[in-house]
Design a protein around this motif. Structure first.
Motif, PDB file in Angstrom:
ATOM      1  N   LEU A 176      25.827 -23.633   3.269  1.00  0.00           N
ATOM      2  CA  LEU A 176      25.790 -22.214   3.679  1.00  0.00           C
ATOM      3  C   LEU A 176      24.687 -21.532   2.880  1.00  0.00           C
ATOM      4  CD1 LEU A 176      29.606 -21.273   3.856  1.00  0.00           C
ATOM      5  CD2 LEU A 176      28.180 -22.381   5.577  1.00  0.00           C
ATOM      6  N   GLU A 177      23.464 -21.627   3.372  1.00  0.00           N
ATOM      7  CA  GLU A 177      22.329 -21.215   2.537  1.00  0.00           C
ATOM      8  C   GLU A 177      21.684 -19.914   2.957  1.00  0.00           C
ATOM      9  OE1 GLU A 177      19.719 -24.495   1.971  1.00  0.00           O
ATOM     10  OE2 GLU A 177      21.152 -25.458   0.593  1.00  0.00           O
ATOM     11  N   ARG A 178      22.182 -19.320   4.053  1.00  0.00           N
ATOM     12  CA  ARG A 178      21.656 -18.001   4.429  1.00  0.00           C
ATOM     13  C   ARG A 178      22.755 -16.963   4.232  1.00  0.00           C
ATOM     14  NH1 ARG A 178      20.047 -18.617  10.457  1.00  0.00           N
ATOM     15  NH2 ARG A 178      21.731 -20.145  10.338  1.00  0.00           N
ATOM     16  N   VAL A 179      22.338 -15.718   4.006  1.00  0.00           N
ATOM     17  CA  VAL A 179      23.340 -14.677   3.761  1.00  0.00           C
ATOM     18  C   VAL A 179      22.943 -13.379   4.455  1.00  0.00           C
ATOM     19  CG1 VAL A 179      22.272 -14.019   1.540  1.00  0.00           C
ATOM     20  CG2 VAL A 179      24.677 -13.471   1.952  1.00  0.00           C
ATOM     21  N   PHE A 180      23.953 -12.702   5.011  1.00  0.00           N
ATOM     22  CA  PHE A 180      23.773 -11.346   5.539  1.00  0.00           C
ATOM     23  C   PHE A 180      24.574 -10.399   4.663  1.00  0.00           C
ATOM     24  CE2 PHE A 180      25.375  -7.742   7.998  1.00  0.00           C
ATOM     25  CZ  PHE A 180      24.173  -7.181   8.412  1.00  0.00           C
ATOM     26  N   PHE A 181      23.924  -9.325   4.205  1.00  0.00           N
ATOM     27  CA  PHE A 181      24.622  -8.361   3.339  1.00  0.00           C
ATOM     28  C   PHE A 181      25.030  -7.109   4.110  1.00  0.00           C
ATOM     29  CE2 PHE A 181      22.001 -10.369  -0.149  1.00  0.00           C
ATOM     30  CZ  PHE A 181      23.083 -10.974  -0.775  1.00  0.00           C
ATOM     31  N   CYS A 182      26.229  -6.630   3.811  1.00  0.00           N
ATOM     32  CA  CYS A 182      26.703  -5.351   4.350  1.00  0.00           C
ATOM     33  C   CYS A 182      27.519  -4.668   3.253  1.00  0.00           C
ATOM     34  CB  CYS A 182      27.484  -5.579   5.642  1.00  0.00           C
ATOM     35  SG  CYS A 182      28.736  -6.873   5.512  1.00  0.00           S
ATOM     36  N   ASN A 183      28.484  -3.846   3.618  1.00  0.00           N
ATOM     37  CA  ASN A 183      29.057  -2.958   2.599  1.00  0.00           C
ATOM     38  C   ASN A 183      30.564  -3.007   2.443  1.00  0.00           C
ATOM     39  OD1 ASN A 183      26.363  -1.542   2.392  1.00  0.00           O
ATOM     40  ND2 ASN A 183      26.892  -1.277   4.536  1.00  0.00           N
ATOM     41  N   SER A 184      31.238  -3.826   3.237  1.00  0.00           N
ATOM     42  CA  SER A 184      32.702  -3.852   3.168  1.00  0.00           C
ATOM     43  C   SER A 184      33.195  -5.118   3.850  1.00  0.00           C
ATOM     44  CB  SER A 184      33.292  -2.637   3.886  1.00  0.00           C
ATOM     45  OG  SER A 184      32.978  -2.711   5.264  1.00  0.00           O
ATOM     46  N   ALA A 205      17.138 -12.443  -5.832  1.00  0.00           N
ATOM     47  CA  ALA A 205      17.878 -13.244  -6.824  1.00  0.00           C
ATOM     48  C   ALA A 205      19.315 -13.486  -6.361  1.00  0.00           C
ATOM     49  CB  ALA A 205      17.874 -12.525  -8.177  1.00  0.00           C
ATOM     50  N   LEU A 206      19.940 -12.453  -5.766  1.00  0.00           N
ATOM     51  CA  LEU A 206      21.325 -12.623  -5.299  1.00  0.00           C
ATOM     52  C   LEU A 206      21.377 -13.591  -4.123  1.00  0.00           C
ATOM     53  CD1 LEU A 206      24.300 -11.884  -5.557  1.00  0.00           C
ATOM     54  CD2 LEU A 206      23.887  -9.947  -4.015  1.00  0.00           C
ATOM     55  N   MET A 207      20.396 -13.517  -3.239  1.00  0.00           N
ATOM     56  CA  MET A 207      20.371 -14.469  -2.113  1.00  0.00           C
ATOM     57  C   MET A 207      20.293 -15.903  -2.625  1.00  0.00           C
ATOM     58  SD  MET A 207      17.943 -12.781   0.778  1.00  0.00           S
ATOM     59  CE  MET A 207      18.531 -11.476   1.858  1.00  0.00           C
ATOM     60  N   GLN A 208      19.406 -16.117  -3.601  1.00  0.00           N
ATOM     61  CA  GLN A 208      19.270 -17.470  -4.157  1.00  0.00           C
ATOM     62  C   GLN A 208      20.566 -17.924  -4.806  1.00  0.00           C
ATOM     63  OE1 GLN A 208      15.727 -17.153  -6.645  1.00  0.00           O
ATOM     64  NE2 GLN A 208      14.814 -18.804  -5.455  1.00  0.00           N
ATOM     65  N   LYS A 209      21.186 -16.995  -5.523  1.00  0.00           N
ATOM     66  CA  LYS A 209      22.438 -17.313  -6.216  1.00  0.00           C
ATOM     67  C   LYS A 209      23.521 -17.668  -5.195  1.00  0.00           C
ATOM     68  CE  LYS A 209      25.079 -17.094  -9.855  1.00  0.00           C
ATOM     69  NZ  LYS A 209      24.814 -17.771 -11.080  1.00  0.00           N
ATOM     70  N   MET A 210      23.619 -16.863  -4.141  1.00  0.00           N
ATOM     71  CA  MET A 210      24.688 -17.093  -3.163  1.00  0.00           C
ATOM     72  C   MET A 210      24.425 -18.348  -2.350  1.00  0.00           C
ATOM     73  SD  MET A 210      26.091 -13.359  -2.177  1.00  0.00           S
ATOM     74  CE  MET A 210      27.620 -14.043  -1.578  1.00  0.00           C
ATOM     75  N   PRO A 247      30.882  -1.334  -3.745  1.00  0.00           N
ATOM     76  CA  PRO A 247      31.035  -1.766  -2.353  1.00  0.00           C
ATOM     77  C   PRO A 247      29.955  -2.749  -1.921  1.00  0.00           C
ATOM     78  CG  PRO A 247      31.317   0.604  -2.527  1.00  0.00           C
ATOM     79  CD  PRO A 247      30.830   0.122  -3.866  1.00  0.00           C
ATOM     80  N   ILE A 248      30.399  -3.854  -1.333  1.00  0.00           N
ATOM     81  CA  ILE A 248      29.475  -4.862  -0.793  1.00  0.00           C
ATOM     82  C   ILE A 248      30.262  -5.741   0.170  1.00  0.00           C
ATOM     83  CG2 ILE A 248      29.903  -6.621  -2.579  1.00  0.00           C
ATOM     84  CD1 ILE A 248      26.845  -7.246  -2.494  1.00  0.00           C
ATOM     85  N   GLY A 249      29.569  -6.283   1.149  1.00  0.00           N
ATOM     86  CA  GLY A 249      30.137  -7.321   2.001  1.00  0.00           C
ATOM     87  C   GLY A 249      29.049  -8.357   2.202  1.00  0.00           C
ATOM     88  N   ALA A 250      29.427  -9.575   2.526  1.00  0.00           N
ATOM     89  CA  ALA A 250      28.426 -10.612   2.745  1.00  0.00           C
ATOM     90  C   ALA A 250      28.986 -11.658   3.690  1.00  0.00           C
ATOM     91  CB  ALA A 250      28.025 -11.260   1.413  1.00  0.00           C
ATOM     92  N   VAL A 251      28.088 -12.233   4.483  1.00  0.00           N
ATOM     93  CA  VAL A 251      28.465 -13.393   5.301  1.00  0.00           C
ATOM     94  C   VAL A 251      27.535 -14.529   4.913  1.00  0.00           C
ATOM     95  CG1 VAL A 251      28.829 -14.291   7.624  1.00  0.00           C
ATOM     96  CG2 VAL A 251      29.035 -11.831   7.209  1.00  0.00           C
ATOM     97  N   LEU A 252      28.122 -15.644   4.501  1.00  0.00           N
ATOM     98  CA  LEU A 252      27.328 -16.849   4.248  1.00  0.00           C
ATOM     99  C   LEU A 252      27.288 -17.641   5.557  1.00  0.00           C
ATOM    100  CD1 LEU A 252      28.535 -17.937   0.683  1.00  0.00           C
ATOM    101  CD2 LEU A 252      26.365 -16.925   1.329  1.00  0.00           C
ATOM    102  N   ILE A 253      26.118 -18.201   5.861  1.00  0.00           N
ATOM    103  CA  ILE A 253      25.843 -18.677   7.216  1.00  0.00           C
ATOM    104  C   ILE A 253      25.329 -20.117   7.203  1.00  0.00           C
ATOM    105  CG2 ILE A 253      24.469 -18.194   9.298  1.00  0.00           C
ATOM    106  CD1 ILE A 253      24.079 -15.308   8.054  1.00  0.00           C
ATOM    107  N   ALA A 254      25.944 -20.983   8.027  1.00  0.00           N
ATOM    108  CA  ALA A 254      25.517 -22.385   8.115  1.00  0.00           C
ATOM    109  C   ALA A 254      24.255 -22.510   8.966  1.00  0.00           C
ATOM    110  CB  ALA A 254      26.632 -23.228   8.727  1.00  0.00           C
ATOM    111  N   GLU A 255      23.570 -23.618   8.746  1.00  0.00           N
ATOM    112  CA  GLU A 255      22.324 -23.908   9.464  1.00  0.00           C
ATOM    113  C   GLU A 255      22.516 -23.858  10.980  1.00  0.00           C
ATOM    114  OE1 GLU A 255      18.588 -24.157   9.426  1.00  0.00           O
ATOM    115  OE2 GLU A 255      19.577 -24.404   7.484  1.00  0.00           O
ATOM    116  N   LYS A 256      23.674 -24.337  11.450  1.00  0.00           N
ATOM    117  CA  LYS A 256      23.834 -24.452  12.903  1.00  0.00           C
ATOM    118  C   LYS A 256      24.062 -23.109  13.617  1.00  0.00           C
ATOM    119  CE  LYS A 256      28.547 -26.054  13.235  1.00  0.00           C
ATOM    120  NZ  LYS A 256      29.634 -26.695  13.362  1.00  0.00           N
TER     121      LYS A 256
END
Ligand SMILES: Cc1ncc(COP(=O)(O)O)c(C=O)c1O
Length: 386
Positions: free
Chosen positions: A94-102, A82-87, A251-260
């Motif tokens: 920027l439709e892909r996401v990588f999750f981390c912690n900081s 659900a969070l991936m879809q939301k983000m 605690p959370i970190g995230a990178v939103l990622i472009a198609e290219k």
């Protein structure tokens, strides 16, 4: 021993500890063990955009803690999906996401993704930039105060003056994997980017085949008056680093990622705690609150009100008031540390940004009465001639 003495005795020693212990928070207020209230204009370094102990985030954490706290990302999960879809819906493209912690982990991931995607090694960052304290992000961080004693850092990193298009143009080569910038520099002194500069950075990266990484770890999630600061500039990055307030304090970190961005195949990167259901549930609740309470709009309006009031303070100590939304810097003509202490004596917690900038990052839920209280205390402290 009191809490201060215990932490000073048993802590690693890497923090300058305040003599003020905090045990509870509510909205924009923090409380010590005796129940004394402090107005929090730091948000735990920009984390508590929603204020402290927001009931919707607290309820989501409690419910998820009783359901499932941890699950490695190789197993899909309802809250993470659900969070991936939301983000994926936050920033078009920027439709892909990588999750981390900081925050620093988000920057590490973005730097690795830039290298693996482009096959190039070099990274250009800005002078005064702060991107974190682990080796990759520290290599992008500028201030020698953070770097000294840890060299050699990563090869291939260089720094150019912020808001200088020509310097960026000259620095970018066929070896440049990425340019990493803050849309508004935080730790470096609260300096917003020029619109032309970010747009030029986007264009130069495209022309030379480099990726543009924007670090919105401090400026994201409503802080500057829009969901992300770059949305003021009509520029979209290829990699967007987020952390701090995304999960309302968990605690959370995230990178939103472009198609290219390419070559992100299984095993290329990972994190044990990344995407854990607890932080994902907290982030889902926090994003709902940011939208439902219109926190970005509140930051825009309250920030304009705050800056207008600050500019009316007639103090010979003030060089400049600048910022975006509720990310505000008051540059003084002298060192800021004694004024932070004086404000704390007025029960107001603020931050510095470098030696001479007093930084205000209050929760976006701060009330107008609380802003007036802050301005009153600042006026007193900055015009006190004793
Ligand atoms: C712009 C920016 N990038 C990265 C970081 C590092 O985040 P963290 O302390 O969560 O590692 C910070 C923290 O202040 C930051 O302001």
């Amino acid at each position: 021993m009191n809490f201060y003495e215990i932490e000073t005795r048993y802590g690693a020693g890497v923090y300058a500890k305040q003599q003020l212990s905090i045990v509870r928070g509510q909205g924009a207020s923090l409380f010590d063990a005796d129940g004394n209230e402090y107005l929090d204009c730091s948000s735990g370094h920009g984390v508590a955009n929603l204020g402290h102990a927001h009931p919707k985030v607290a309820a989501a954490i409690a419910a998820q803690a009783a359901t499932l706290v941890t699950l490695f990302e190789s197993f899909p999960n309802d809250k993470r999906a659900a969070l991936m879809q939301k983000m994926a819906g936050l920033v078009p493209g920027l439709e892909r996401v990588f999750f981390c912690n900081s925050g620093t982990e988000a920057v590490e991931a973005a730097l690795k993704f830039a290298r693996i995607s482009t096959g190039r090694t070099n990274v250009i960052a800005a002078m005064r930039a702060f991107h974190g304290r682990t080796f990759g992000s520290l290599s992008a961080t500028f201030n020698k105060k953070y770097r000294q004693g840890f060299e050699p850092l990563l090869p291939g990193f260089s720094h150019v003056p912020y808001n200088n298009i020509q310097a960026l143009e000259n620095a970018l080569s066929a070896e440049t994997a990425a340019v990493i910038l803050e849309a508004i520099q935080g730790e470096g002194g609260v300096y917003p980017a020029d619109v032309d500069y970010l747009q030029a950075a986007r264009q130069i990266c495209d022309e030379r085949g480099a990726l543009l990484i924007l670090d919105e770890i401090q400026s994201g999630f409503g802080r500057t008056g829009k969901m992300f600061a770059f949305q003021h500039f009509e520029v979209t990055p290829d990699l967007l680093c987020c952390a701090k307030s995304l999960a309302g304090g968990v605690p959370i970190g995230a990178v939103l990622i472009a198609e290219k961005v390419q070559n992100l195949t299984p095993g290329v990167h990972g994190s044990t705690f990344g995407g854990n259901p607890l932080s994902c549930a907290a982030a889902l609740a926090a994003l709902d609150v940011i939208e439902a309470e219109g926190l970005a709009g509140q930051a825009a309006e309250k920030g304009a009100y705050l800056v207008e009031k600050l500019r009316l303070i007639d103090s010979p100590l003030i060089r400049e008031v600048r910022g975006m939304g509720l990310m505000v810097g008051i540059e003084l003509k002298q060192k800021v540390a004694p004024y932070l202490k004086a404000l704390q004596d007025h029960n107001i917690i603020t931050l510095n940004a470098g030696m001479t900038v007093l930084r205000l990052l209050p929760p976006l839920v701060i009330s107008y009465e609380q802003i007036d209280r802050l301005v009153g205390a600042l006026e007193e402290v900055l015009t006190d001639e004793s």
